[in-house]
Design an enzyme around this catalytic site. Structure first.
Site, PDB file in Angstrom:
ATOM      1  N   ASP A 128       3.026   5.627  -7.100  1.00 57.08           N
ATOM      2  CA  ASP A 128       4.296   5.536  -6.375  1.00 57.08           C
ATOM      3  C   ASP A 128       5.525   5.526  -7.276  1.00 57.08           C
ATOM      4  O   ASP A 128       6.641   5.680  -6.791  1.00 57.08           O
ATOM      5  CB  ASP A 128       4.310   4.249  -5.520  1.00 57.08           C
ATOM      6  CG  ASP A 128       3.253   4.311  -4.444  1.00 57.08           C
ATOM      7  OD1 ASP A 128       3.230   5.316  -3.725  1.00 57.08           O
ATOM      8  OD2 ASP A 128       2.446   3.371  -4.345  1.00 57.08           O
TER       9      ASP A 128
ATOM     10  N   HIS B 100       0.868  -1.187   0.000  1.00 53.92           N
ATOM     11  CA  HIS B 100       0.000   0.000   0.000  1.00 53.92           C
ATOM     12  C   HIS B 100       0.905   1.238   0.000  1.00 53.92           C
ATOM     13  O   HIS B 100       1.549   1.532  -1.002  1.00 53.92           O
ATOM     14  CB  HIS B 100      -0.929  -0.083   1.234  1.00 53.92           C
ATOM     15  CG  HIS B 100      -2.048   0.905   1.270  1.00 53.92           C
ATOM     16  ND1 HIS B 100      -2.313   1.796   0.272  1.00 53.92           N
ATOM     17  CD2 HIS B 100      -3.001   1.150   2.229  1.00 53.92           C
ATOM     18  CE1 HIS B 100      -3.372   2.541   0.597  1.00 53.92           C
ATOM     19  NE2 HIS B 100      -3.799   2.172   1.789  1.00 53.92           N
TER      20      HIS B 100
ATOM     21  N   HIS C  12      -1.708  -2.084 -10.445  1.00 50.75           N
ATOM     22  CA  HIS C  12      -2.673  -1.526  -9.494  1.00 50.75           C
ATOM     23  C   HIS C  12      -3.889  -2.434  -9.407  1.00 50.75           C
ATOM     24  O   HIS C  12      -4.295  -3.020 -10.410  1.00 50.75           O
ATOM     25  CB  HIS C  12      -3.115  -0.122  -9.942  1.00 50.75           C
ATOM     26  CG  HIS C  12      -3.713   0.658  -8.836  1.00 50.75           C
ATOM     27  ND1 HIS C  12      -5.039   0.554  -8.487  1.00 50.75           N
ATOM     28  CD2 HIS C  12      -3.165   1.535  -7.963  1.00 50.75           C
ATOM     29  CE1 HIS C  12      -5.268   1.337  -7.449  1.00 50.75           C
ATOM     30  NE2 HIS C  12      -4.160   1.950  -7.114  1.00 50.75           N
TER      31      HIS C  12
HETATM   32  C1  LIG Z   1      -0.472  -3.182  -6.577  1.00 55.04           C
HETATM   33  C2  LIG Z   1      -0.595  -4.685  -6.814  1.00 55.04           C
HETATM   34  C3  LIG Z   1      -0.584  -5.395  -5.440  1.00 55.04           C
HETATM   35  C4  LIG Z   1      -1.895  -4.936  -7.543  1.00 55.04           C
HETATM   36  O1  LIG Z   1      -2.084  -6.265  -7.574  1.00 55.04           O
HETATM   37  P1  LIG Z   1      -3.246  -7.075  -8.307  1.00 55.04           P
HETATM   38  O2  LIG Z   1      -4.015  -6.283  -9.266  1.00 55.04           O
HETATM   39  O3  LIG Z   1      -3.982  -7.780  -7.252  1.00 55.04           O
HETATM   40  O4  LIG Z   1      -2.415  -8.014  -9.157  1.00 55.04           O
HETATM   41  P2  LIG Z   1      -1.492  -9.200  -8.672  1.00 55.04           P
HETATM   42  O5  LIG Z   1      -0.486  -8.774  -7.656  1.00 55.04           O
HETATM   43  O6  LIG Z   1      -2.358 -10.365  -8.329  1.00 55.04           O
HETATM   44  O7  LIG Z   1      -0.744  -9.453 -10.045  1.00 55.04           O
HETATM   45  C5  LIG Z   1      -1.357 -10.032 -11.185  1.00 55.04           C
HETATM   46  C6  LIG Z   1      -0.227 -10.553 -12.076  1.00 55.04           C
HETATM   47  O8  LIG Z   1       0.527  -9.424 -12.555  1.00 55.04           O
HETATM   48  C7  LIG Z   1       1.873  -9.490 -12.061  1.00 55.04           C
HETATM   49  N1  LIG Z   1       2.250  -8.161 -11.575  1.00 55.04           N
HETATM   50  C8  LIG Z   1       1.453  -7.229 -10.987  1.00 55.04           C
HETATM   51  N2  LIG Z   1       2.165  -6.144 -10.668  1.00 55.04           N
HETATM   52  C9  LIG Z   1       3.423  -6.401 -11.073  1.00 55.04           C
HETATM   53  C10 LIG Z   1       4.614  -5.666 -11.006  1.00 55.04           C
HETATM   54  N3  LIG Z   1       4.651  -4.449 -10.457  1.00 55.04           N
HETATM   55  N4  LIG Z   1       5.740  -6.204 -11.510  1.00 55.04           N
HETATM   56  C11 LIG Z   1       5.721  -7.431 -12.065  1.00 55.04           C
HETATM   57  N5  LIG Z   1       4.619  -8.194 -12.152  1.00 55.04           N
HETATM   58  C12 LIG Z   1       3.488  -7.670 -11.661  1.00 55.04           C
HETATM   59  C13 LIG Z   1       1.826 -10.455 -10.870  1.00 55.04           C
HETATM   60  O9  LIG Z   1       3.075 -11.056 -10.655  1.00 55.04           O
HETATM   61  C14 LIG Z   1       0.740 -11.427 -11.301  1.00 55.04           C
HETATM   62  O10 LIG Z   1       1.321 -12.311 -12.205  1.00 55.04           O
HETATM   63  P3  LIG Z   1       0.811 -13.857 -12.270  1.00 55.04           P
HETATM   64  O11 LIG Z   1      -0.642 -13.756 -12.669  1.00 55.04           O
HETATM   65  O12 LIG Z   1       1.680 -14.440 -13.327  1.00 55.04           O
HETATM   66  O13 LIG Z   1       1.006 -14.420 -10.901  1.00 55.04           O
HETATM   67  C15 LIG Z   1       0.586  -5.210  -7.672  1.00 55.04           C
HETATM   68  O14 LIG Z   1       0.512  -4.663  -8.966  1.00 55.04           O
HETATM   69  C16 LIG Z   1       1.932  -4.903  -7.036  1.00 55.04           C
HETATM   70  O15 LIG Z   1       2.370  -5.633  -6.119  1.00 55.04           O
HETATM   71  N6  LIG Z   1       2.638  -3.838  -7.517  1.00 55.04           N
HETATM   72  C17 LIG Z   1       3.907  -3.461  -6.950  1.00 55.04           C
HETATM   73  C18 LIG Z   1       3.735  -2.741  -5.618  1.00 55.04           C
HETATM   74  C19 LIG Z   1       3.157  -1.349  -5.797  1.00 55.04           C
HETATM   75  O16 LIG Z   1       3.604  -0.581  -6.632  1.00 55.04           O
HETATM   76  N7  LIG Z   1       2.169  -1.042  -4.946  1.00 55.04           N
HETATM   77  C20 LIG Z   1       1.556   0.285  -4.923  1.00 55.04           C
HETATM   78  C21 LIG Z   1       0.148   0.234  -5.402  1.00 55.04           C
HETATM   79  S1  LIG Z   1      -0.509   1.863  -5.537  1.00 55.04           S
END
Ligand SMILES: CC(C)(COP(=O)(O)OP(=O)(O)OC[C@H]1O[C@@H](n2cnc3c(N)ncnc32)[C@H](O)[C@@H]1OP(=O)(O)O)[C@@H](O)C(=O)NCCC(=O)NCCS
Length: 397
Positions: A324, A224, A267
């Protein structure tokens, strides 16, 4: 007999749990709206306190209303001495987010409005929290670095005063304005994890400070509010690759093939560019040129382009940069230490949290207040209705 359909949704994705009038996201089109207004317009034309008024009261303030609100906030900027005195005895390596979370209930103990249940009293508490969170962050940073906290300079606007209380130097007005824009961009974001935490806590009729302490705890997590700091750490990892003229694409590939994430990308709601990222990208470029540090923007854009290309090859075309990705570089150029980047998120989001707390407590967007009480599927030991055979302590191995 017809059986009830039970749907389990781990993480509550796509589940609507309440109505809100405060903000709206269209994740497919990259649109963010506060109380009906587009984020791009608010960032360009409104100050953070104007936006805080909008979130709290539901309408943009008139000129005299804004002036009165700014005066109200300025009048309650000072934090109680007992908090500053107690900070002097806290471990100096304490994480600033833990310090901030622990300080909020301390503010509660000193608030005469705490037990009042009217909306007016809750708005007054919100104003005090908006005014004092920046002062708490600045006071802790100065004390941990062996300096005395500074009193507020009431001739300075909100963001400029924070930079003054943090660094003890009157900030460049353009940099203070840029920080103010960052506060506008982070002020609210519908039912994100920390806002939901605030609303859940106060749905029990706990007071506003209890809700905000819950929100700060949720924001501290790396998925987050902690991601901006992790982007800065990622940049230190990339540096040797750039210096040795190795390809950044190789670095991105290396990370993705190890199953690691590129911080600041992806996201839960936006499936295209986050509109806040677009604004921060331009700010990062402009500040880099102004302050002679263009490399942060150059590295970030190189990583972004390489990552987008690699995501595309892997069929993940909906992972774009989020709020971010560029904000860490902006804060760094403003002289803000990495571990204060998430607290800065909090000094902005406090405006959204308190607005949501009031909406929740007074059921402003729905018929009546409701206590959140989801269910969980029990997957633990079960020995039937009579329960498992209880062995007295003496009989257990
Ligand atoms: C923000 C976040 C948790 C959103 O998650 P989500 O929509 O639930 O998606 P998931 O984490 O389940 O990811 C879905 C797929 O995309 C990939 N993915 C998502 N964000 C990614 C990233 N920043 N880098 C690489 N791969 C990513 C995941 O590995 C997953 O791959 P898989 O299906 O092969 O396992 C995720 O994008 C993330 O961890 N980003 C990095 C942290 C970040 O910047 N957080 C701030 C958010 S404002």
């Amino acid at each position: 007999m017809e059986e009830a359909v039970r749907v389990k949704n781990t993480g509550l994705r796509g589940v609507t749990v309440a109505d809100t009038k405060i903000s709206y996201i269209d994740g497919e089109r990259g649109i963010l709206i506060y109380r009906g207004y587009r984020i791009e317009e608010l960032a360009e034309r409104s100050s953070f306190l104007e936006v805080a008024y909008l979130l709290l009261h539901g309408v943009l303030p008139g000129r005299s209303e804004l002036k009165a609100f700014e005066e109200e906030v300025t009048a309650v900027r000072e934090i109680p001495d007992f908090i500053v005195d107690s900070y002097r005895r806290w471990p100096k390596d304490a994480d600033p987010m833990d310090v901030l979370q622990a300080s909020v209930p301390l503010l509660a103990t000193d608030d005469p409005d705490l037990k009042a249940t009217t909306k007016e009293a809750n708005v007054r508490m919100a104003v005090k929290l908006i005014a004092r969170l920046p002062a708490l962050v600045a006071a802790w940073h100065r004390i941990r670095s062996g300096r005395d906290p500074l009193p507020p300079d009431n001739s300075l606007p909100h963001a400029a005063n924070f930079l003054w209380q943090l660094h003890g130097v009157k900030p460049d007005p353009q940099i203070a304005k840029d920080l103010d824009v960052c506060l506008v961009l982070h002020a609210d974001h519908t039912f994100n994890a920390s806002t939901f935490a605030c609303r859940e806590v106060v749905s029990t009729q706990a007071h506003m400070y209890a809700g905000v302490a819950g929100g700060i705890g949720a924001l501290s997590g790396s998925l987050h509010g902690g991601a901006n700091a992790r982007v800065m750490k990622m940049l230190t990892e990339v540096e040797p690759w750039v210096q040795s003229e190795k390809s950044v694409t190789d670095w991105v590939n290396d990370k993705l093939s190890k199953g690691q994430k590129i911080m600041g990308m992806g996201h839960a709601v936006y499936k295209t560019f986050d509109p806040r990222s677009t604004i921060l990208k331009k700010m990062s470029e402009r500040l880099g040129k102004k302050l002679g540090q263009p490399h942060w923007y150059e590295w970030l854009t190189t990583i972004e382009a390489a990552a987008l290309q690699e995501f595309e090859k892997r069929g993940k075309t909906n992972i774009k940069s989020n709020v971010d990705f560029y904000s860490g570089s902006v804060y760094h150029m403003m002289g803000i230490p990495v571990d204060l980047m998430t607290p800065i998120f909090a000094i902005s989001r406090i405006s959204g949290w308190t607005s949501h707390i009031i909406e929740e407590k007074f059921a402003d967007a729905q018929e009546k207040p409701a206590l959140y009480r989801p269910e969980a599927e029990y997957v633990g030991d079960y020995c039937g209705q009579i329960g498992c055979v209880y062995q007295p302590l003496e009989a257990r191995a």
